[in-house]
Design a protein around this motif. Sequence first.
Motif: not given
Length: 274
Positions: A49-53
Motif C-alpha cells: 500500500c503506497f502513497d504517491y508523493v
Amino acid sequence: MERFFILLILAGLSVSGVAQKSMWLIAGQSNASGMGDRRTSMKYYSKECFDYVQSGDSLKILQDPVGENGKYFGKANSGSISPSFAWNLNKMTGDSVVVVSAARGGSACSTTGETIYGTWAEKGVLPLFDAAMAKCNSAIAVTGLKFSGVIWLQGERDANAINDGKMDGEDYEAALRNLILRFRKHLHDADLPFYIVLTGQYVDRPQEGYHQVRAAQRRLSEKMHGVHLVAADPWLFPQMNMMTDDIHYSQYAYNLIGETIARQIYEARSIDSK
C-alpha cells in the motif's frame, strides 16, 4: 534511478501473488484530505500500500498523515480514509494499492460556489483540476499504472452557496457531471469508476443546501454509468457520535468509509467475474 526501484517494487508485488496493481485518486475538500486522528487510523506497515508523493516524485509506504503540502493541496490533518481503504482493498482483493491524494479544504465544485479556497470547475480564481491532473500524470509516469477510479468527498462548499441563494442543486449537478467527464477524459478512461461519498450535514446550520447537493449526487449515480454512491452515509454521523466538529468526520468514520468503499469495489469485481 529512483523510478527504477519503484517499478521494481511494483513488479515484485505482482510476482509475489498480488492479484492486481491499482491506483486511486482521492479528491474533494477537507473530508477528502482527512481531518481525523492518526492515533486511531489504520496502523500497519504494508509493502503493498503506497502513497504517491509529488514533491519527491516517488512512492512511500501508506500511513497517515497521507498526502503532502504542495501546490494547492495539503496532507491529512492527522488522519484520513486512505489507510483503511488501501488496507481493506488489499486484504479483500490482493491488490497492491497506490493512493494519490488531491484535496483542498473549502473547495467548490462549481464556479459560483468558489471562495478563496478554489474550485474544481474549468474556470475560477483558483482552479484545482489542472493541478490534480499534473499530479496524476506524474504518478502514472512513475508507476506505469492507469487509474482504477476516483473517490470523491465534496459538496459542503456548494451547499453553503445554495443556502446563500447563489446557486441551486441543478447547478451543482451540472458542475459535478462536467467534472466526472473531465476526469474520465484526462485519465483516458470513458468508464472510469467514480465513487461519491454523500455529503453530510453542517450541524445546527441550514440543511436545505445539503439536501440539494445530496439529491444531485444521487441523480448522477442513477444517470451516469460507473458512478456509485458509497454505502456509508455521513448524514447519520452526528447522531452516531462520529464527528470531530460541526462538519468534519471522526477517524472512526473515516475508517468506516474506507472499508465500505473497498468492500463495494470487491463486491463489484466479484459480480463482474461471474
